[in-house]
Design an enzyme around this catalytic site. Structure first.
Site, PDB file in Angstrom:
ATOM      1  N   GLY A  13       0.831  -1.212   0.000  1.00 55.13           N
ATOM      2  CA  GLY A  13       0.000   0.000   0.000  1.00 55.13           C
ATOM      3  C   GLY A  13       0.858   1.252   0.000  1.00 55.13           C
ATOM      4  N   ASP A  68       8.966   8.512   7.169  1.00 52.46           N
ATOM      5  CA  ASP A  68       8.540   8.233   8.539  1.00 52.46           C
ATOM      6  C   ASP A  68       7.608   9.359   8.948  1.00 52.46           C
ATOM      7  OD1 ASP A  68       8.723   6.413  10.767  1.00 52.46           O
ATOM      8  OD2 ASP A  68       9.613   8.064  11.876  1.00 52.46           O
ATOM      9  N   LYS A 170      -7.116  14.917   0.833  1.00 53.67           N
ATOM     10  CA  LYS A 170      -6.127  14.638   1.885  1.00 53.67           C
ATOM     11  C   LYS A 170      -4.716  14.679   1.300  1.00 53.67           C
ATOM     12  CE  LYS A 170      -4.356  11.438   5.279  1.00 53.67           C
ATOM     13  NZ  LYS A 170      -4.293  10.104   5.851  1.00 53.67           N
ATOM     14  N   ARG A 176       2.265  14.143   4.257  1.00 55.54           N
ATOM     15  CA  ARG A 176       2.958  13.285   3.289  1.00 55.54           C
ATOM     16  C   ARG A 176       2.943  13.937   1.907  1.00 55.54           C
ATOM     17  NH1 ARG A 176       0.224   9.479   4.657  1.00 55.54           N
ATOM     18  NH2 ARG A 176       1.367   8.948   6.515  1.00 55.54           N
TER      19      ARG A 176
HETATM   20  P1  IMP Z   1       4.667   5.241   9.446  1.00 54.44           P
HETATM   21  O1  IMP Z   1       5.311   6.490   8.961  1.00 54.44           O
HETATM   22  O2  IMP Z   1       4.065   4.434   8.327  1.00 54.44           O
HETATM   23  O3  IMP Z   1       5.560   4.451  10.366  1.00 54.44           O
HETATM   24  O4  IMP Z   1       3.394   5.695  10.308  1.00 54.44           O
HETATM   25  C1  IMP Z   1       3.466   6.064  11.639  1.00 54.44           C
HETATM   26  C2  IMP Z   1       2.090   6.119  12.287  1.00 54.44           C
HETATM   27  O5  IMP Z   1       1.682   7.484  12.347  1.00 54.44           O
HETATM   28  C3  IMP Z   1       0.969   5.394  11.587  1.00 54.44           C
HETATM   29  O6  IMP Z   1       0.880   4.051  11.981  1.00 54.44           O
HETATM   30  C4  IMP Z   1      -0.247   6.175  12.058  1.00 54.44           C
HETATM   31  O7  IMP Z   1      -0.628   5.743  13.341  1.00 54.44           O
HETATM   32  C5  IMP Z   1       0.301   7.584  12.173  1.00 54.44           C
HETATM   33  N1  IMP Z   1       0.070   8.320  10.910  1.00 54.44           N
HETATM   34  C6  IMP Z   1       0.992   8.717  10.011  1.00 54.44           C
HETATM   35  N2  IMP Z   1       0.405   9.374   8.988  1.00 54.44           N
HETATM   36  C7  IMP Z   1      -0.912   9.366   9.247  1.00 54.44           C
HETATM   37  C8  IMP Z   1      -2.050   9.884   8.542  1.00 54.44           C
HETATM   38  O8  IMP Z   1      -1.977  10.457   7.448  1.00 54.44           O
HETATM   39  N3  IMP Z   1      -3.244   9.696   9.147  1.00 54.44           N
HETATM   40  C9  IMP Z   1      -3.386   9.057  10.330  1.00 54.44           C
HETATM   41  N4  IMP Z   1      -2.376   8.542  11.017  1.00 54.44           N
HETATM   42  C10 IMP Z   1      -1.123   8.699  10.484  1.00 54.44           C
END
Ligand code: IMP
Length: 195
Positions: A13, A68, A170, A176
């Site tokens: 994904g 991250d 979004k 992001r």
């Molecule tokens: P990672 O960068 O994929 O490790 O995400 C870190 C964590 O931050 C995710 O598991 C979510 O809990 C939270 N997170 C990051 N980006 C989003 C977003 O766009 N919406 C909601 N939660 C987010």
């Protein structure tokens, strides 16, 4: 010349999401090897993005990209921050814990942050960017889209939570989306001599 960029994730994904952001970049994205595990030991988003990109680049001998991200709540001194994914076992538990810890606090400002890093095949960091999206934490979830903390993250300018937005909206305003938008114009300037 094929410019191969290994994505430091095992999550298809996330690969698809990055492919969408980088579709016009001229790079071909591919998932990291399944057996390559990297611990996120950094205490900032940028440090984690850099260590993931660097280790995947060195292990595969290719250029690599990592991101991250997480949520920082001002009244919780920036928590959950780099622990956003580890704040509970499920999205519902993570949201419940955050709302419990914030309680009746009136100062509910928060921001999502995303750091992206690209590493050369020798592991040296070639590019970094960061995107921030500011908002407020609601008292209860609203909306059914998205993932993670989306239902409690309210963006005042749009009068919607992330979970109430279309994926397209979004993407344009999210942490992001902004991090990748900042990265894109710099990509053609990378010196790609070794692919
Ligand atoms: P990672 O960068 O994929 O490790 O995400 C870190 C964590 O931050 C995710 O598991 C979510 O809990 C939270 N997170 C990051 N980006 C989003 C977003 O766009 N919406 C909601 N939660 C987010």
């Amino acid at each position: 010349m094929t410019k191969l960029l290994v994505v430091a994730t095992g999550n298809p994904g996330k690969l698809r999401e990055m492919q969408a952001y980088l579709s016009d970049s001229g790079w071909e994205l591919t998932l990291k090897p399944e057996n390559l595990h990297i611990e996120e030991t950094g205490d900032t988003f940028a440090a984690n993005a850099c260590l993931k990109a660097s280790q995947v680049a060195k292990a595969t001998g290719n250029w690599a990209i990592a991101d991250d991200s997480g949520l920082q709540v001002d009244a919780l001194n920036g928590a959950p921050g780099v622990y956003s994914a580890r704040y509970g076992k499920t999205d519902a538990e993570r949201i419940a814990r955050l709302l419990r810890e914030l309680g009746d606090e009136v100062h509910r400002q928060a921001q999502f942050v995303c750091a992206v890093a690209i590493a050369r095949p020798d592991g040296a960091i070639a590019l970094q960017s960061e995107g921030v999206c500011s908002g407020e934490i609601l008292h209860a979830p609203r909306g059914h889209g998205g993932f993670g903390y989306d239902p409690i993250f309210y963006v005042p300018e749009k009068q919607m939570t992330f979970a109430e937005m279309t994926p397209e909206l979004k993407r344009t305003i999210s942490h992001r989306g902004k991090a990748f938008a900042a990265l894109l114009p710099k990509l053609p300037n990378l010196e790609v001599t070794d692919c």
